[in-house]
Design a protein around this motif. Structure first.
Motif, PDB file in Angstrom:
ATOM      1  N   ILE A 117     -13.263   0.891  23.039  1.00  0.00           N
ATOM      2  CA  ILE A 117     -12.306   1.977  22.822  1.00  0.00           C
ATOM      3  C   ILE A 117     -11.477   1.681  21.572  1.00  0.00           C
ATOM      4  O   ILE A 117     -11.306   2.537  20.694  1.00  0.00           O
ATOM      5  CB  ILE A 117     -11.388   2.146  24.062  1.00  0.00           C
ATOM      6  N   VAL A 118     -11.000   0.436  21.461  1.00  0.00           N
ATOM      7  CA  VAL A 118     -10.207   0.034  20.292  1.00  0.00           C
ATOM      8  C   VAL A 118     -11.036   0.192  19.011  1.00  0.00           C
ATOM      9  O   VAL A 118     -10.568   0.731  18.007  1.00  0.00           O
ATOM     10  CB  VAL A 118      -9.716  -1.428  20.441  1.00  0.00           C
ATOM     11  N   LEU A 121     -11.474   3.829  17.926  1.00  0.00           N
ATOM     12  CA  LEU A 121     -10.253   4.356  17.311  1.00  0.00           C
ATOM     13  C   LEU A 121     -10.138   3.894  15.858  1.00  0.00           C
ATOM     14  O   LEU A 121      -9.755   4.662  14.972  1.00  0.00           O
ATOM     15  CB  LEU A 121      -9.021   3.910  18.112  1.00  0.00           C
ATOM     16  N   SER A 125     -10.198   6.218  12.329  1.00  0.00           N
ATOM     17  CA  SER A 125      -9.190   6.171  11.275  1.00  0.00           C
ATOM     18  C   SER A 125      -9.809   5.994   9.887  1.00  0.00           C
ATOM     19  O   SER A 125      -9.416   6.636   8.925  1.00  0.00           O
ATOM     20  CB  SER A 125      -8.207   5.037  11.560  1.00  0.00           C
TER      21      SER A 125
ATOM     22  N   MET B  83      -5.414  -0.967  22.930  1.00  0.00           N
ATOM     23  CA  MET B  83      -5.778   0.429  23.218  1.00  0.00           C
ATOM     24  C   MET B  83      -4.549   1.307  23.014  1.00  0.00           C
ATOM     25  O   MET B  83      -4.634   2.394  22.454  1.00  0.00           O
ATOM     26  CB  MET B  83      -6.258   0.567  24.667  1.00  0.00           C
ATOM     27  N   THR B  86      -3.353   1.076  18.906  1.00  0.00           N
ATOM     28  CA  THR B  86      -4.185   1.778  17.918  1.00  0.00           C
ATOM     29  C   THR B  86      -4.070   3.295  18.080  1.00  0.00           C
ATOM     30  O   THR B  86      -3.944   4.014  17.093  1.00  0.00           O
ATOM     31  CB  THR B  86      -5.670   1.371  17.998  1.00  0.00           C
ATOM     32  N   LEU B  87      -4.063   3.744  19.326  1.00  0.00           N
ATOM     33  CA  LEU B  87      -3.919   5.185  19.554  1.00  0.00           C
ATOM     34  C   LEU B  87      -2.555   5.650  19.040  1.00  0.00           C
ATOM     35  O   LEU B  87      -2.453   6.651  18.318  1.00  0.00           O
ATOM     36  CB  LEU B  87      -4.065   5.498  21.052  1.00  0.00           C
ATOM     37  N   ILE B  90      -2.441   5.849  15.182  1.00  0.00           N
ATOM     38  CA  ILE B  90      -3.098   7.029  14.615  1.00  0.00           C
ATOM     39  C   ILE B  90      -2.193   8.256  14.771  1.00  0.00           C
ATOM     40  O   ILE B  90      -1.998   9.031  13.831  1.00  0.00           O
ATOM     41  CB  ILE B  90      -4.482   7.244  15.280  1.00  0.00           C
ATOM     42  N   VAL B  91      -1.603   8.404  15.954  1.00  0.00           N
ATOM     43  CA  VAL B  91      -0.670   9.509  16.186  1.00  0.00           C
ATOM     44  C   VAL B  91       0.504   9.415  15.198  1.00  0.00           C
ATOM     45  O   VAL B  91       0.866  10.397  14.535  1.00  0.00           O
ATOM     46  CB  VAL B  91      -0.147   9.492  17.649  1.00  0.00           C
ATOM     47  N   THR B 166       2.562   1.566  23.231  1.00  0.00           N
ATOM     48  CA  THR B 166       2.221   2.855  22.617  1.00  0.00           C
ATOM     49  C   THR B 166       3.319   3.240  21.629  1.00  0.00           C
ATOM     50  O   THR B 166       3.032   3.686  20.512  1.00  0.00           O
ATOM     51  CB  THR B 166       2.074   3.950  23.696  1.00  0.00           C
ATOM     52  N   THR B 209      -3.580  -3.014  14.734  1.00  0.00           N
ATOM     53  CA  THR B 209      -2.747  -1.807  14.766  1.00  0.00           C
ATOM     54  C   THR B 209      -2.576  -1.236  13.357  1.00  0.00           C
ATOM     55  O   THR B 209      -2.720  -0.037  13.144  1.00  0.00           O
ATOM     56  CB  THR B 209      -1.353  -2.131  15.346  1.00  0.00           C
ATOM     57  N   ALA B 212      -5.519   0.515  11.989  1.00  0.00           N
ATOM     58  CA  ALA B 212      -5.716   1.839  12.575  1.00  0.00           C
ATOM     59  C   ALA B 212      -4.964   2.913  11.798  1.00  0.00           C
ATOM     60  O   ALA B 212      -5.437   4.042  11.683  1.00  0.00           O
ATOM     61  CB  ALA B 212      -5.281   1.847  14.035  1.00  0.00           C
TER      62      ALA B 212
END
Lengths: 130, 278
Positions: A117-118, A121, A125, B83, B86-87, B90-91, B166, B209, B212
């Motif tokens: 999953i990481v 992502l 990007s 998880m 990185t999410l 991006i946000v 997050t 991070t 990303a």
């Protein structure tokens, strides 16, 4: 997780050490490319005046992976630096890819999924936009 | 600033100090690099954020190998929490596009104030705190090296840590920082992981991070090669020196030094943001 050096496995502290050493070589490589680019750029433009107080963005070719790679053929200083920076950005991505392999060898399904999953992502990007 | 040569040299020196402080405190060099570039070098905040991300990746990756050698970082904790980061990153990078530079500067300043105070408050350990069953299931509990031999530790409150991570990711993508402060907070104080394990694991996570959001910043033209080269090389050298001395330096004195520096920068960022100087 025994300290034995004979049974070197993915996920072992020793294996972690090897991966981290590989990452360090990656950093050395990226730095060398950036230094060469830096010298090339400064030799040509070192006496010019920088103007960074206003944002103008980058030339199109420096804003995507394929553009940066194709600009290498012109041996342009800034192009080389951009490529070195790209190598640098690629290091954590590679690190995550190594971890997927490591967890696969350990047959740790949960962590294979987590790490995938990481990784997805990160790829989104780097390549996911137009 | 007279020419590129002088610019490159001064920037290298500045980034070196930032990388050194960032590695020693575990907060990452990025926290100081954006204020340094915008306040001292008068660089547009977009370029500053791009270069900072590059420095963050370089310092985190450079220092991570030293931490792995010491045996502090915990790869499973890192991967699980990545998880979230990185999410979030991006946000955050997408949100940054729609914000005015002044707004970003003010948010940046607030984040600095927070980092400063967060690094000063001592973590509390409630005796009746419940160990997370999920942590055991996810094999997150580990050993921390100490002078008296490996000391086992347990991971608490995974959901709290994950949510905070997050937020750390969003801040990282928005401000071009590693958000080590929030990462260390999530692990050290929420998940009750030993400080040095938190710092080392945070360092490991920061590079991923930052990568990303770096992809998105690259597409947007925020990453300027001429600025980023000095910042990357300087921060890298600083972080390598810093990581080498991490185990020897006293944690507390370090936090105080860093907090004072950060508070000063925060005040200037917020003031300049409010008076529309960005």
């Amino acid at each position: 997780m025994n300290g034995s050096k004979l049974k070197l496995k993915w996920g072992d502290p020793d294996m972690e050490l090897i991966i981290s050493r590989l990452m360090r070589y990656g950093i050395v490589l990226a730095s060398l490319i950036v230094i060469i680019g830096c010298v090339t750029f400064l030799a040509k433009h070192g006496s010019e005046k920088p103007h960074y107080s206003q944002f103008v963005g980058q030339p199109e070719q420096f804003t995507n992976v394929s553009g940066i790679i194709s600009s290498l053929t012109s041996m342009n200083g800034l192009g080389l630096i951009a490529f070195g920076l790209l190598v640098l950005i690629g290091i954590p991505v590679m690190r995550v890819a190594f971890s997927i392999a490591s967890f696969m060898v350990e047959k740790d399904k949960t962590y294979v999924i987590i790490t995938c999953i990481v990784f997805a992502l990160l790829l989104f990007s780097l390549f996911g936009q137009q | 600033m007279n020419d590129y040569l002088e610019f490159a040299f001064l920037l290298f020196a500045g980034a070196l100090s930032a990388g050194l402080l960032g590695a020693l405190s575990g907060l990452g060099g990025g926290v100081v690099i954006v204020p340094l570039l915008t306040l001292v070098f008068k660089v547009d905040i977009h370029y500053a954020i791009g270069a900072s991300l590059i420095a963050v990746i370089a310092t985190s990756t450079g220092a991570a190998s030293a931490f792995v050698k010491e045996g502090y970082s915990n790869i499973r904790i890192a991967m699980f929490l990545e998880m979230a980061t990185t999410l979030g990153a991006i946000v955050g990078a997408f949100v940054a596009k729609d914000l005015a530079p002044d707004t970003i500067a003010i948010i940046f300043g607030c984040m600095l104030v927070y980092s400063s105070f967060a690094s000063l408050t001592e973590p509390k350990f409630p005796a009746d705190f419940k160990v997370s069953k999920l942590a055991a299931k996810l094999k997150m509990n580990g050993d921390c090296p100490s002078p008296a031999g490996p000391k086992p530790y347990k991971v608490y409150n995974i959901f709290g840590g994950f949510s905070l991570m997050t937020v750390a990711g969003v801040l990282s993508g928005l401000l071009g920082i590693g958000s080590g402060a929030v990462k260390v907070l999530a692990m050290d104080k929420v998940m009750k992981i030993p400080f040095k394990v938190s710092t080392a694991t945070s360092n490991f996570m920061i590079g991923v991070t930052a990568a990303a959001s770096a992809g998105i910043y690259l597409h947007r033209g925020y990453i300027d090669p001429a600025i980023s080269m000095s910042v990357m090389l300087g921060a890298l050298v600083g972080s390598i020196i810093g990581a080498r001395y991490m185990v020897k330096v006293k944690v507390k004195s370090l936090r105080y030094v860093f907090s004072v520096v950060i508070l000063g920068l925060a005040a200037e960022m917020i003031y300049n943001g409010i008076s529309h100087k960005f």
